[in-house]
Design a protein around this motif. Structure first.
Motif, short mmCIF file in Angstrom:
data_model
loop_
_atom_site.label_atom_id
_atom_site.label_comp_id
_atom_site.label_asym_id
_atom_site.label_seq_id
_atom_site.Cartn_x
_atom_site.Cartn_y
_atom_site.Cartn_z
N UNK A 31 5.55 -4.74 -4.12
CA UNK A 31 6.28 -5.96 -3.80
C UNK A 31 6.80 -5.92 -2.37
N UNK A 32 7.37 -4.79 -1.98
CA UNK A 32 7.89 -4.65 -0.62
C UNK A 32 6.76 -4.78 0.41
N UNK A 33 5.64 -4.18 0.13
CA UNK A 33 4.49 -4.28 1.02
C UNK A 33 4.05 -5.73 1.16
N UNK A 34 3.99 -6.44 0.06
CA UNK A 34 3.60 -7.85 0.08
C UNK A 34 4.63 -8.72 0.81
N UNK A 35 5.91 -8.47 0.57
CA UNK A 35 6.96 -9.32 1.13
C UNK A 35 7.30 -8.98 2.57
N UNK A 36 7.33 -7.71 2.91
CA UNK A 36 7.77 -7.28 4.24
C UNK A 36 6.61 -7.01 5.20
N UNK A 37 5.44 -6.72 4.65
CA UNK A 37 4.32 -6.37 5.50
C UNK A 37 4.29 -4.90 5.88
N UNK A 38 5.16 -4.13 5.29
CA UNK A 38 5.18 -2.68 5.47
C UNK A 38 5.69 -2.05 4.19
N UNK A 39 5.52 -0.75 4.08
CA UNK A 39 6.00 -0.06 2.89
C UNK A 39 5.63 1.40 2.94
N UNK A 40 5.61 1.99 1.77
CA UNK A 40 5.21 3.39 1.64
C UNK A 40 3.71 3.40 1.37
N UNK A 41 3.00 4.19 2.16
CA UNK A 41 1.54 4.22 2.11
C UNK A 41 1.06 5.51 1.45
N UNK A 42 -0.08 5.45 0.81
CA UNK A 42 -0.70 6.64 0.24
C UNK A 42 -1.11 7.57 1.37
N UNK A 43 -0.94 8.86 1.16
CA UNK A 43 -1.35 9.87 2.13
C UNK A 43 -2.49 10.67 1.52
N UNK A 44 -3.62 10.67 2.23
CA UNK A 44 -4.80 11.40 1.77
C UNK A 44 -5.22 12.40 2.82
N UNK A 45 -5.80 13.50 2.38
CA UNK A 45 -6.38 14.45 3.32
C UNK A 45 -7.63 13.82 3.93
N UNK A 46 -7.74 13.87 5.24
CA UNK A 46 -8.91 13.31 5.92
C UNK A 46 -10.19 14.01 5.47
N UNK A 47 -10.10 15.31 5.26
CA UNK A 47 -11.29 16.10 4.95
C UNK A 47 -11.88 15.81 3.57
N UNK A 48 -11.03 15.45 2.59
CA UNK A 48 -11.52 15.31 1.22
C UNK A 48 -11.16 13.98 0.55
N UNK A 49 -10.20 13.27 1.13
CA UNK A 49 -9.73 12.05 0.48
C UNK A 49 -8.76 12.31 -0.66
N UNK A 50 -8.35 13.56 -0.84
CA UNK A 50 -7.42 13.91 -1.90
C UNK A 50 -6.05 13.31 -1.62
N UNK A 51 -5.49 12.64 -2.62
CA UNK A 51 -4.16 12.06 -2.51
C UNK A 51 -3.13 13.19 -2.51
N UNK A 52 -2.28 13.22 -1.47
CA UNK A 52 -1.28 14.29 -1.38
C UNK A 52 0.16 13.76 -1.35
N UNK A 53 0.34 12.44 -1.39
CA UNK A 53 1.70 11.93 -1.43
C UNK A 53 1.81 10.53 -0.89
N UNK B 287 2.91 14.68 11.22
CA UNK B 287 1.81 13.88 11.76
C UNK B 287 1.88 12.44 11.25
N UNK B 288 2.11 12.29 9.96
CA UNK B 288 2.20 10.96 9.37
C UNK B 288 3.41 10.20 9.85
N UNK B 289 4.55 10.87 9.96
CA UNK B 289 5.78 10.21 10.43
C UNK B 289 5.60 9.72 11.87
N UNK B 290 5.03 10.54 12.73
CA UNK B 290 4.81 10.13 14.12
C UNK B 290 3.88 8.92 14.18
N UNK B 291 2.82 8.94 13.39
CA UNK B 291 1.88 7.81 13.39
C UNK B 291 2.56 6.54 12.87
N UNK B 292 3.34 6.67 11.81
CA UNK B 292 4.04 5.51 11.26
C UNK B 292 5.07 4.97 12.24
#
Length: 154
Positions: free
Chosen positions: A29-51, A86-91
């Motif tokens: 809902x927040x992503x839809x309403x605000x245009x930002x939110x908490x995003x899925x984090x995946x390992x680039x190498x495998x696509x494994x969801x890590x948080x 890394x993710x925080x800096x990018x965000x």
């Protein structure tokens, strides 16, 4: 992840499956309403969801709210590799350059030294301590630290 006591040690409690689903619904809902939110984090190498990592509109009663908060939650297997930094800096770069944020806050329990280290490595500065109004006053998680990062001058 939300049911893992190690992951949730700096939160008031672990979440049930139903509470996690409710959290997911609020995030969508927040992503839809605000245009930002908490995003899925995946390992680039495998696509494994890590948080998850990203922004949240914090509106509990405090001197600095409402505000845009940056936060993260990763599975223990992903700790110690710099993914949160890394993710925080990018965000943060995305938030300032694309979303137009003037400043972004982050906060956590004073005892949560790992998250404070992420905040510092992401360039955020500690500005205050406060008692979180939604955490029981008798909890060791009640005292919180507040970090902030201002948008770079253009």
């Amino acid at each position: 992840m939300n049911a893992n006591p190690l992951v949730m040690r700096f939160f008031p409690s672990v979440l049930t499956e139903e509470e996690s689903r409710s959290m997911w619904d609020r995030m969508r809902t927040e992503l839809d309403e605000k245009g930002y939110g908490l995003y899925a984090v995946e390992l680039k190498s495998s696509g494994t969801l890590i948080g998850l990592l990203g922004f949240h509109w914090a509106d509990f009663k405090a001197e600095f709210t409402p505000c845009v908060e940056i936060g993260w939650r990763l599975v223990p297997e992903a700790w110690g590799y710099g993914y949160a930094v890394e993710g925080a800096k990018a965000c943060l770069e995305h938030g300032f350059s694309r979303l137009g944020f003037d400043r972004v806050y982050s906060f956590t329990a004073c005892v949560n030294h790992p998250s404070q280290a992420v905040m510092q490595r992401a360039g955020m500065k500690k500005t205050a301590e406060f008692n979180h109004p939604e955490v029981s006053a008798d909890s060791p998680l009640h005292p919180h630290v507040l970090y902030v990062l201002e948008a770079p001058c253009k």
